[in-house]
Design an enzyme around this catalytic site. Structure first.
Site, PDB file in Angstrom:
ATOM      1  N   GLU A 113      38.433  -8.553 -89.093  1.00 35.16           N
ATOM      2  CA  GLU A 113      37.128  -8.668 -88.222  1.00 35.16           C
ATOM      3  C   GLU A 113      37.775 -10.031 -87.594  1.00 35.16           C
ATOM      4  O   GLU A 113      37.911 -11.044 -88.242  1.00 35.16           O
ATOM      5  CB  GLU A 113      35.998  -8.715 -88.948  1.00 35.16           C
ATOM      6  CG  GLU A 113      34.735  -9.613 -88.150  1.00 35.16           C
ATOM      7  CD  GLU A 113      34.292  -9.012 -86.943  1.00 35.16           C
ATOM      8  OE1 GLU A 113      34.107  -7.837 -86.674  1.00 35.16           O
ATOM      9  OE2 GLU A 113      34.056  -9.926 -86.107  1.00 35.16           O
ATOM     10  N   ALA A 119      17.665  -2.322 -83.427  1.00 31.61           N
ATOM     11  CA  ALA A 119      17.181  -1.946 -84.813  1.00 31.61           C
ATOM     12  C   ALA A 119      16.736  -0.825 -85.070  1.00 31.61           C
ATOM     13  O   ALA A 119      16.103  -0.564 -86.142  1.00 31.61           O
ATOM     14  CB  ALA A 119      16.884  -3.166 -85.526  1.00 31.61           C
ATOM     15  N   HIS A 130      17.178   6.056 -84.150  1.00 35.86           N
ATOM     16  CA  HIS A 130      16.759   7.146 -83.210  1.00 35.86           C
ATOM     17  C   HIS A 130      16.564   8.492 -83.854  1.00 35.86           C
ATOM     18  O   HIS A 130      17.359   8.725 -84.620  1.00 35.86           O
ATOM     19  CB  HIS A 130      17.368   7.021 -82.038  1.00 35.86           C
ATOM     20  CG  HIS A 130      17.733   5.926 -81.249  1.00 35.86           C
ATOM     21  ND1 HIS A 130      16.334   5.354 -80.462  1.00 35.86           N
ATOM     22  CD2 HIS A 130      18.437   4.853 -81.265  1.00 35.86           C
ATOM     23  CE1 HIS A 130      16.535   4.167 -79.891  1.00 35.86           C
ATOM     24  NE2 HIS A 130      17.773   3.777 -80.412  1.00 35.86           N
ATOM     25  N   ILE A 171      30.799   2.961 -78.916  1.00 33.31           N
ATOM     26  CA  ILE A 171      29.674   3.196 -79.770  1.00 33.31           C
ATOM     27  C   ILE A 171      28.296   2.279 -79.269  1.00 33.31           C
ATOM     28  O   ILE A 171      27.968   1.309 -80.026  1.00 33.31           O
ATOM     29  CB  ILE A 171      29.959   2.761 -81.485  1.00 33.31           C
ATOM     30  CG1 ILE A 171      31.407   3.535 -81.613  1.00 33.31           C
ATOM     31  CG2 ILE A 171      28.953   3.312 -82.314  1.00 33.31           C
ATOM     32  CD1 ILE A 171      31.423   4.970 -81.759  1.00 33.31           C
TER      33      ILE A 171
END
Lengths: 489, 414, 123
Positions: free
Chosen positions: A32, A48, A51, A340
């Site tokens: 990262e 946040a 869905h 994404i």
């Protein structure tokens, strides 16, 4: 350095993949570029929402993974102690045209396999949402939608993955990919070369650039800015469900949503920009958010005073319009997990499983570990939903839980120490793990305390404590520094 | 867990709380406990190292630490019990307090009277929604003051200050005195937000004051690099083309104080939307019997002397309550602000005893008359929003009140 | 002839008179818009020899907190503010410090002392 699978990117996709792979007997490393998990971009700043899965066109990867992912959140959140509440969502229609959109969405949802969708009208709608705009005509109710905390989710996934043997290299940026004979060999980073058989590109906003390093330039990622405002917890009872307007062609629209922590969030806007690092808010953006929010919940227009923060996040919008999750014949060993965008958070657990299948298909032998530890202990927050017995027990074990440092969210020193033990090295790192500084005073009271705790625990001078790594130092000098220069301190 | 029953609990050990505790103890109440969340008593005053305190109360020009040390000494002399680094978590309408600290652990306390003296908090960047990035280097003025004058740090070397309230002006001077470059003070209103005497802080150091300007963008990804400010039109909207980008590494916010009433809200105490604090009567008693309030938790003061005085009233009456010597008010006359009057405290008076009302105006005015009810008129040569307006209701004036009235308006005629 | 008009905002009371002072060849020739005699005197002093309360912090060695607040026992000339601040920046006093302790006697020969305005215990 050597590994078998190298994941590039410590956002929600990368950490979910790391955790899924940690179930198997395989050597996995995640790099990262930022100072901490979820610091990169999309994961730390989104709505946040988990869905239900009626938004994406049937047949798309996003549609398939969204529904699958949604179903996995219950178990995932309980195994890893990730805050998650299935509060259900309502798409609100204001007129007949919009009502027909609700029916289309319902049909699409059903085609995607979403269950229990229902159109609600009249009194029932206002019983569910007493503060909803009285002009609302109908709502598409999806009981399986929920809310979580995306950065806490990524942190929890990473912690559990690490517990199960995954190596994490922070502040490690992929700068090149070495390919030999059509096969992935290694990833070059600012901290040296890491040899690997497989590369998983979960680099979020920068996935197109990483992909290009492997010679695959079939898509572009455009940052789509979304601005948000957060309201005080005093308003928590104003809204019960995730409220969406009718979606636009590019976005699900500006929602008003109770957060899992008890605030209200409104947003996002959706504007494509050029700079992948420009997560600034704008005057126009915030106004747009407020207009959108007030359309759904008109009483918010009188509650500007209850706004405690605003922020913006960038969604990695792929030029293909759909998630790009696939391997390539050449270079063999390179797997894209790119583009994404929303519903990436929802889909993450399903994306991770899909990646495991791809790796298997690519010839990686994956055998379940016998000693996989699926559970992660949460950081205890005894004062968040104040529980005297729990608080007392914790303080008895460790007195530092008796020292409340953050006055708004009632976070104790004990929680901060635990966050540091688990890897927080910055103010934001502590904030994401404990909520210290996320309340109505936005760190005014606790920042000086937390800086001192961080310096003490990390064994660094107070002046070296940063907000979020890099050059984000908080206190630049000791008193009198500018008056005496470098003479002596 | 420690369970205790006390006569009086004072929440907050700043100027208001200490005055209340001292007054209560001096009135003959035995068990008084002060709860303070900072590591030291004094609230904000130990970090207010400038002079200008006590001019009214002590007729002396003291610094903040000197002013409050007199009260802290008195607390010690009277052997008033206090707990520092103690956070109050909850207050119930039945005067039950949950608090916690490292030494005692959880405290479950009950008292016959509670005095709320939690002070106020600063409005943050988030509340203002200032557009831009989210770098390090943004502090509220009070936090910067604490970092500088108690913790011994200098947050940055090129500083821009938002808001010309007293704290902002004082911090401008403080940064300058530490050798930092103060790039300016930016104020949304067409007039400064602080007291006149504090404008000297800017003039002495040649610091520019940008009136009718707002910060419209914060630049810098890791640390603040610059702030764009824009001139505002009459309606408060930024004027296109009238921007100026000021290089700085630190942004200080002095953009308003909010009475800290989360505990009061939790207990269900009635708040006044105009002050942001509890509605109090002339005894400083709130809508919950036995719960009193004083100082900045009631409304934001500009002089600590007045905070101390309100603490004394609250403390004295809390003591009377405990001793059974506080009869209900003969009448409860509600005061309603109108026109240029933004608020009046106390909100409820009896009309039986002389008292001083505190009020804040919305806009500056000169040669104004403050009208209470219909018959009381008090002349004011000049009134300004940053300065509390005192309205002295003498016995003579109170005689003019119509005893039948349950509500009186307080308004201004120019 | 050198002529100049300067504005002095009076700080003695909340009225805050904007007093104008005319200066000719370095001498005050006229003072206008002062609401009272005290304001006039203040304006005159502001032009002739302005003084200020002086306060800052001084570093403390081994204290519970690393700085102690200090002040001057009387106002000092305005032009000396920064010089006194720089002078004090070089000093480090050992804890404990008591409120009222003299930190520097007769600073820069101004005839005023610098005293602590709070106590700092030993860590």
């Amino acid at each position: 350095m050597k590994t078998t699978v190298l994941i590039i990117g410590g956002g929600i996709a990368g950490t979910a993949i790391a955790r899924e792979l940690s179930k198997y007997d395989v050597d996995v490393t995640l790099v990262e570029k930022e100072k901490d998990i979820a610091f990169g971009g999309p994961t730390k700043a989104n709505t946040a929402i988990i869905h239900a899965g009626y938004d994406d066109k049937p047949g798309t990867t996003a549609a398939k993974l969204c529904r699958r992912g949604n179903a996995k959140w219950g178990r995932l959140s309980s195994e890893l102690s990730i805050p998650f509440r299935r509060i259900g969502s309502l798409v609100i229609a204001f007129n007949d045209d919009e009502i027909s959109v609700l029916y289309e969405l319902m049909k699409r949802g059903e085609a995607n396999g979403v269950q229990d969708l229902r159109i609600i009208m009249g009194r029932e709608l206002f019983e569910m949402e007493p503060n909803l705009n009285r002009k609302a005509a109908a709502g598409l109710y999806a009981p399986s939608a929920g809310v979580t905390s995306p950065y806490e989710a990524a942190i929890a996934l990473a912690e559990n993955a690490r517990m199960n043997g995954v190596s994490f290299l922070l502040e490690t940026e992929a700068t090149g990919i070495i390919i030999k004979n059509g096969k992935v060999k290694a990833v070059q980073t600012n901290r040296g070369t890491i040899h690997t058989r497989y590369i998983i590109n979960a680099a979020g906003l920068f996935a197109d650039e990483v992909s290009a390093m492997a010679g695959i330039e079939e898509f572009k990622i455009t940052p789509r800015k979304g601005e948000y405002v957060i309201y005080d917890k005093n308003l928590r009872s104003l809204v019960n469900h995730i409220l969406f307007p009718i979606p636009s062609p590019i976005s699900k629209g500006i929602t008003v949503t109770p957060t899992v922590d008890g605030n209200l969030i409104a947003g996002p806007t959706a504007h494509d920009i050029e700079d992948k690092r420009d997560a600034s808010t704008t005057f126009e953006g915030i106004e747009e958010v407020l207009r959108g929010a007030c359309k759904l919940v008109p009483c918010l227009s009188a509650r500007r005073d209850a706004i405690i923060s605003s922020f913006s996040g960038l969604r990695p919008q792929p030029s293909t319009g759909d998630f790009i999750i696939k391997s390539y014949e050449e270079p063999y060993g390179f797997i894209n997990v790119s583009g994404i965008k929303s519903p990436g958070l929802t889909s993450a657990p399903a994306i991770a499983e899909m990646v495991v299948e791809i790796l298997r298909a690519e010839g990686l032998r994956l055998e379940m570990k016998s000693d996989f530890k699926p559970y992660r202990r949460p950081i205890e927050h005894p004062f968040r939903d104040f529980n005297p017995a729990k608080a007392e027990a914790l303080i008895d074990q460790d007195r530092s839980y008796g020292h409340v440092v953050c006055r708004c969210e009632h976070v104790s020193e004990g929680e901060i120490l635990e966050a540091i033990r688990r890897g927080a090295t910055t103010l934001d790192g502590v904030k994401y793990r404990t909520r210290a500084g996320m309340g109505r005073c936005q760190g005014g009271f606790c920042t000086p305390h937390i800086i001192k705790i961080l310096a003490r625990e990390l064994g660094i001078p107070v002046e070296d404590v940063t907000k979020k790594g890099g050059d984000s130092k908080v206190l630049l000098y000791r008193a009198k520094h500018l008056l005496i220069g470098d003479e002596k301190e | 867990m420690i369970k205790r029953k006390l006569d009086i609990i004072v929440i907050g050990g700043g100027a208001a709380g200490l005055a209340a505790a001292i007054a209560a103890k001096e009135s003959g109440v035995n068990s008084v406990l002060v709860l303070e969340r900072n590591p030291e008593l004094g609230g904000i005053l130990p970090q207010c190292i400038h002079t200008g305190f006590g001019l009214h109360y002590f007729k002396e020009n003291l610094t903040g630490p000197e002013y409050i040390s007199r009260f802290i000494s008195r607390v010690h002399d009277l052997e008033i019990e206090y707990k520092v680094e103690t956070m109050v978590l909850e207050l119930s309408p039945r005067r039950e307090v949950w608090a916690v600290n490292q030494h005692d652990g959880l405290l479950n306390l009950k008292a016959d009277a509670i005095v709320l003296a939690m002070g106020c908090r600063e409005r943050s960047r988030g509340a203002l929604c200032i557009p831009g990035t989210r770098p390090a280097g943004i502090f509220t003025a009070g936090t910067a003051q604490r970092l500088m004058d108690i913790e011994g740090f200098l947050p940055g070397r090129k500083v821009l200050i938002l808001g010309s309230g007293d704290v902002g002006l004082i911090m401008a001077r403080r940064f300058a005195m530490e050798g930092a470059e103060v790039m300016g003070v930016v104020e949304v209103a067409p007039y400064p937000g602080g007291l006149d005497r504090n404008l000297q802080c800017l003039r002495d150091f040649g610091i520019p004051l940008y009136l009718r300007h707002a910060a419209t963008f914060i630049h810098g990804s890791d640390r603040v690099e610059a702030v764009t400010i824009s001139r505002l039109d009459e309606s408060g909207k930024p004027i296109a083309g009238e921007e100026k980008t000021i290089e700085c590494d630190t942004l200080i916010l002095s953009v308003g104080l909010i009475p800290e009433n989360e505990l009061s809200k939790g207990a269900g105490i009635q708040l006044d939307p105009n002050t942001g604090g509890p509605v109090v009567d002339e005894n400083m008693e709130t809508s919950i019997e036995g719960v009193f309030a004083c100082g900045n938790v009631v409304h934001v003061h500009d002089l600590v002397d007045h905070v101390t005085q309100s603490g004394e009233v609250a403390g004295k009456n809390a003591a009377k309550k405990v001793l059974g010597e506080l009869p209900p008010l003969e009448r409860r006359i509600h005061l309603r602000p109108e026109g240029n009057i933004r608020y009046v405290v106390p909100q409820i008076i009896s009309g039986e005893r002389p008292l001083t009302l505190f009020s804040r105006v919305k806009k500056p005015a000169s040669n104004a008359k403050i009208i209470v009810g219909e018959k009381i008129s008090i002349h004011k040569r000049i009134v300004k929003p940053p300065e509390l307006v005192t309205i002295k209701l003498t016995s003579e004036l109170l005689k003019k009140l119509n005893p039948e009235k349950k509500e009186l308006t307080v308004t201004m005629e120019e | 002839m050198d002529r100049e008009t300067r504005e002095v905002i009076c700080i003695l009371c909340p009225v805050g008179c904007r007093i104008t002072v005319e200066i000719e060849d370095g001498e005050i020739s006229k003072i206008e818009n002062a609401g009272c005699k005290r304001g006039r005197d203040y304006a005159e002093q502001e032009i002739k020899s302005p003084v200020r309360d002086f306060f800052t912090t001084v570093r403390v060695k081994d204290g519970k907190i690393p700085v102690v607040s200090v002040r001057s026992t009387a106002p000092i000339p305005k032009r000396m503010l920064m010089r006194c601040a720089s002078e004090l920046a070089r000093i480090v006093v050992p804890a404990p410090v008591r409120i009222g302790d003299v930190i520097v006697k007769n600073i820069m020969n101004l005839g005023v002392d610098i005293v602590a305005t709070k106590s700092v215990e030993k860590a």
